[in-house]
Design a protein around this motif. Sequence first.
Motif, PDB file in Angstrom:
ATOM      1  N   ILE A  50       3.359  -3.345  -5.209  1.00  0.00           N
ATOM      2  CA  ILE A  50       2.231  -2.620  -5.939  1.00  0.00           C
ATOM      3  C   ILE A  50       1.093  -3.716  -5.471  1.00  0.00           C
ATOM      4  O   ILE A  50       0.134  -2.987  -4.925  1.00  0.00           O
ATOM      5  N   GLN A  51       1.118  -5.081  -5.697  1.00  0.00           N
ATOM      6  CA  GLN A  51      -0.291  -5.660  -5.954  1.00  0.00           C
ATOM      7  C   GLN A  51      -0.419  -5.222  -3.817  1.00  0.00           C
ATOM      8  O   GLN A  51      -1.523  -5.169  -3.024  1.00  0.00           O
ATOM      9  N   ARG A  52       0.593  -5.234  -2.997  1.00  0.00           N
ATOM     10  CA  ARG A  52       0.520  -5.384  -1.322  1.00  0.00           C
ATOM     11  C   ARG A  52      -0.204  -3.529  -1.032  1.00  0.00           C
ATOM     12  O   ARG A  52      -1.218  -3.557  -0.045  1.00  0.00           O
ATOM     13  N   ALA A  53       1.417  -3.418  -1.755  1.00  0.00           N
ATOM     14  CA  ALA A  53       0.550  -1.663  -1.416  1.00  0.00           C
ATOM     15  C   ALA A  53      -1.610  -1.201  -1.427  1.00  0.00           C
ATOM     16  O   ALA A  53      -1.800  -0.340  -1.494  1.00  0.00           O
ATOM     17  N   SER A  54      -1.876  -2.017  -2.775  1.00  0.00           N
ATOM     18  CA  SER A  54      -3.028  -1.450  -3.605  1.00  0.00           C
ATOM     19  C   SER A  54      -3.961  -1.958  -2.596  1.00  0.00           C
ATOM     20  O   SER A  54      -5.445  -1.638  -2.544  1.00  0.00           O
ATOM     21  N   LYS A  55      -3.246  -3.369  -1.681  1.00  0.00           N
ATOM     22  CA  LYS A  55      -4.527  -3.595  -0.703  1.00  0.00           C
ATOM     23  C   LYS A  55      -4.145  -3.012   0.760  1.00  0.00           C
ATOM     24  O   LYS A  55      -4.958  -3.108   1.559  1.00  0.00           O
ATOM     25  N   ASP A  56      -3.167  -3.159   1.269  1.00  0.00           N
ATOM     26  CA  ASP A  56      -2.932  -2.696   2.365  1.00  0.00           C
ATOM     27  C   ASP A  56      -2.547  -1.065   2.479  1.00  0.00           C
ATOM     28  O   ASP A  56      -1.218  -1.112   2.996  1.00  0.00           O
ATOM     29  N   ARG A  57      -3.414  -0.217   2.612  1.00  0.00           N
ATOM     30  CA  ARG A  57      -3.119   0.917   2.469  1.00  0.00           C
ATOM     31  C   ARG A  57      -2.935   1.503   3.944  1.00  0.00           C
ATOM     32  O   ARG A  57      -2.276   2.602   4.064  1.00  0.00           O
TER      33      ARG A  57
END
Length: 374
Positions: free
Chosen positions: A325-332
Amino acid sequence: MDMIFTIGIFTSLFFFFLLLNKKNKSLPDTVLAFWMLMVGIHLTSTYIYTEGYWEIYPHFIGITAPLPLLYGPMLYMYVVHSIKDGKKIRNNDFWHFLPVIVAYLYMFKFYFFYSAEEKSMIDNGEIDDFGTFGNVLVVAIIISAIAYTVISYRLLRRHRKLIEDNFSNDERISLGWLKSFIWGVGIIFLTVALILISRDLLGVIFPFNPEFIFYSMIVFSVLCLGYFGIRHQNIFTDNKIFKIEEDEKSSYRNSGLKEDFASLKHKELLDLMAEQKPYLEPNLNLNTMAGKLDLPLHHLSQIINQFEEQNFNDFVNKYRVEEFIQRASKDRQFSFLALALDSGFNSKSTFNSVFKKHKGVTPSKFMANYTPDP
């Protein structure tokens, strides 16, 4: 009906030779091979009977009558050695074949001391020498089949719990297909039991041939086993079968783990997960984590269960979900699959099922409505 028997006989024998000639075959392969041979022999015998050959050759009468007593034990043996990865049959395994041996010994007199005419008369019900035995045999087959199905299912459930307590990614060692197969076999056994009880014990006369139903189901189960066997690599390929040992100290009672020490180690565990992020390793297991914390396996398992109220699998995957979730919210710009693999998941299917288990929705739906904390 002839088509059903033809398909069943040739399919069973095909799998028997396929498994028997497999390179580096495992013990479950061998068990399954002889199970298929037994099914083939049983179907052949029944087919010969339906074609009237027993009237021409009466000495074949009853030769495979006790054979269904092997269905339950063979299922159990296959499950046991699939999850334990044994190298050879254990001495205790032979006890499971005692009922069929006793049945054949009881019928010894029938096979070798009755004339062809007497055998035909017994088969036609004109002589009742083995009437009681026949009823007892039917009941024994029903009890054996149902009991072994239940035992095999419980054994597989216990094994599933061991997997979840020891591994963070279980896709390669999942035996969910075997659970489905046990359910299928259980349905077949139950159907056969109902038909045999109704026909042979209660005297119900069916307006159709009930044997067509359960022999069709047996043949269908053979075909399904072939399909799932080819689809799941741990039967028909040489991939390693994982072995999980159940620690006798896994019971938390009298484990010797003091509350203060457990609380301290729990904090160390949380710090380790936050700082070193060991969950990013897809093959992380309980043994590796226990080594990092200098703890016995059963103590770490106890800490996770008592403080987190989760098994090891859910505990680790909770961190992987949050990492994603943290990665997906930053690395679109990266795909969900790429981010999931970077977060410690080892496949798309595992990621989707785990994410939905923890969040209740699919990853795409969750991220569409997700707002990062400021």
